[in-house]
Design a protein around this motif. Sequence first.
Motif, mmCIF file in Angstrom:
data_model
loop_
_atom_site.group_PDB
_atom_site.id
_atom_site.type_symbol
_atom_site.label_atom_id
_atom_site.label_comp_id
_atom_site.label_asym_id
_atom_site.label_seq_id
_atom_site.Cartn_x
_atom_site.Cartn_y
_atom_site.Cartn_z
ATOM 1 N N ARG A 120 -6.042 -3.566 -9.941
ATOM 2 C CA ARG A 120 -7.160 -2.626 -10.007
ATOM 3 C C ARG A 120 -7.423 -2.178 -11.436
ATOM 4 O O ARG A 120 -6.545 -2.148 -12.292
ATOM 5 N N ASP A 121 -8.707 -1.857 -11.684
ATOM 6 C CA ASP A 121 -9.067 -1.277 -12.970
ATOM 7 C C ASP A 121 -9.681 0.096 -12.724
ATOM 8 O O ASP A 121 -9.752 0.559 -11.588
ATOM 9 N N GLU A 122 -10.129 0.739 -13.774
ATOM 10 C CA GLU A 122 -10.654 2.103 -13.634
ATOM 11 C C GLU A 122 -11.934 2.139 -12.802
ATOM 12 O O GLU A 122 -12.171 3.096 -12.057
ATOM 13 N N ALA A 123 -12.738 1.104 -12.920
ATOM 14 C CA ALA A 123 -13.967 1.061 -12.116
ATOM 15 C C ALA A 123 -13.627 0.966 -10.622
ATOM 16 O O ALA A 123 -14.294 1.590 -9.785
ATOM 17 N N ASP A 124 -12.591 0.209 -10.293
ATOM 18 C CA ASP A 124 -12.161 0.103 -8.893
ATOM 19 C C ASP A 124 -11.711 1.459 -8.367
ATOM 20 O O ASP A 124 -12.061 1.859 -7.249
ATOM 21 N N LEU A 125 -10.925 2.166 -9.167
ATOM 22 C CA LEU A 125 -10.440 3.484 -8.748
ATOM 23 C C LEU A 125 -11.601 4.456 -8.562
ATOM 24 O O LEU A 125 -11.601 5.262 -7.622
ATOM 25 N N ALA A 126 -12.577 4.378 -9.449
ATOM 26 C CA ALA A 126 -13.728 5.277 -9.346
ATOM 27 C C ALA A 126 -14.485 5.024 -8.039
ATOM 28 O O ALA A 126 -14.903 5.976 -7.356
ATOM 29 N N GLU A 127 -14.646 3.765 -7.667
ATOM 30 C CA GLU A 127 -15.362 3.445 -6.432
ATOM 31 C C GLU A 127 -14.545 3.850 -5.208
ATOM 32 O O GLU A 127 -15.089 4.369 -4.227
ATOM 33 N N LEU A 128 -13.236 3.635 -5.245
ATOM 34 C CA LEU A 128 -12.379 4.068 -4.139
ATOM 35 C C LEU A 128 -12.431 5.584 -3.969
ATOM 36 O O LEU A 128 -12.515 6.097 -2.849
ATOM 37 N N ASP A 129 -12.386 6.303 -5.080
ATOM 38 C CA ASP A 129 -12.459 7.760 -5.016
ATOM 39 C C ASP A 129 -13.810 8.222 -4.478
ATOM 40 O O ASP A 129 -13.893 9.165 -3.674
ATOM 41 N N SER A 130 -14.874 7.562 -4.917
ATOM 42 C CA SER A 130 -16.211 7.931 -4.464
ATOM 43 C C SER A 130 -16.370 7.655 -2.970
ATOM 44 O O SER A 130 -16.936 8.467 -2.227
ATOM 45 N N ALA A 131 -15.845 6.512 -2.521
ATOM 46 C CA ALA A 131 -15.911 6.182 -1.102
ATOM 47 C C ALA A 131 -15.083 7.165 -0.281
ATOM 48 O O ALA A 131 -15.468 7.558 0.828
ATOM 49 N N LEU A 132 -13.953 7.579 -0.839
ATOM 50 C CA LEU A 132 -13.098 8.545 -0.151
ATOM 51 C C LEU A 132 -13.820 9.884 -0.008
ATOM 52 O O LEU A 132 -13.751 10.541 1.043
ATOM 53 N N ALA A 133 -14.520 10.294 -1.046
ATOM 54 C CA ALA A 133 -15.294 11.536 -0.987
ATOM 55 C C ALA A 133 -16.399 11.426 0.076
ATOM 56 O O ALA A 133 -16.667 12.387 0.812
ATOM 57 N N ALA A 134 -17.033 10.261 0.163
ATOM 58 C CA ALA A 134 -18.063 10.054 1.180
ATOM 59 C C ALA A 134 -17.463 10.127 2.582
ATOM 60 O O ALA A 134 -18.084 10.661 3.508
ATOM 61 N N MET A 135 -16.248 9.635 2.739
ATOM 62 C CA MET A 135 -15.571 9.725 4.035
ATOM 63 C C MET A 135 -15.317 11.176 4.404
ATOM 64 O O MET A 135 -15.499 11.586 5.551
ATOM 65 N N ALA A 136 -14.887 11.959 3.439
ATOM 66 C CA ALA A 136 -14.634 13.380 3.690
ATOM 67 C C ALA A 136 -15.922 14.091 4.095
ATOM 68 O O ALA A 136 -15.924 14.922 5.019
ATOM 69 N N ASP A 137 -17.020 13.767 3.431
ATOM 70 C CA ASP A 137 -18.301 14.377 3.764
ATOM 71 C C ASP A 137 -18.780 13.977 5.158
ATOM 72 O O ASP A 137 -19.521 14.728 5.807
ATOM 73 N N ALA A 138 -18.359 12.782 5.604
ATOM 74 C CA ALA A 138 -18.847 12.254 6.878
ATOM 75 C C ALA A 138 -18.012 12.668 8.076
ATOM 76 O O ALA A 138 -18.385 12.380 9.209
#
Length: 244
Positions: A120-138
């Motif tokens: 993984r690179d930093e861009a991958d982590l950023a997308e995983l974190d963003s997707a995780l935040a979307a899961m929390a919102d949903a």
Amino acid sequence: MTAYGGRGVHGQTVATLGMRIVSGEIAQGAVLDLGALGRELDVSRTVLRESLRVLAAKGLIEARQKRGTVVRERAHWNLLDTDVIRWRAHAGETARLLCDLGELRDMVEPAAAALAARRRDEADLAELDSALAAMADAVDGSAEMAAAADLRWHRALLRATHNELVSALDSVVEPALSLRDALVHEAGMTDPVPSHAAVVDAVRRREPGEAADAMRALLAEAAQDAEDVAGPVEDGLVRTEEER
């Protein structure tokens, strides 16, 4: 892998015939009486022909010389097609679908999580974190929101492996995973955020073994949610109430 998005008479004809075939109402090996179907469904030859073309693309039927249009054996069906999956669920195969999906994910995702932790690179982590935040919102949102966020997270994890073939597996699990998410969300599933966050944490710390273990724990939770919705499955076989 894609669904047929048609509406109106054409879409209704595709759905009607598709469900009849998948449910067994029209048997495998049967020769379709196109004239009778056109009259029964009250559709033109053009609509029927275009509908059959869609079903042929899904592997459900084929034209054979001297026989006509024949329903193909199940082994030839595109079982990963979104419409076929939906028709199978409508025909009462939900437990079978969820069991098969769980077994597929058990084979793929722990190894993918371990590989993502290595690459993984930093861009991958950023997308995983963003997707995780979307899961929390949903969590308290609609089934569609929850499914979209979950699929985004799993795509991000597969892409974090930086293996093109592994990344392409999102098209394999996406249709059935969408069905699972919709079903368990409506039934009230376990909060998915902590288990997904544990995988992200291990990936972030570059711990392949921990990432694989966290993914296995996530999948065990998902399997329990699926069982709560569709009933238990033993040794890969769906049991009826009488057999349990």
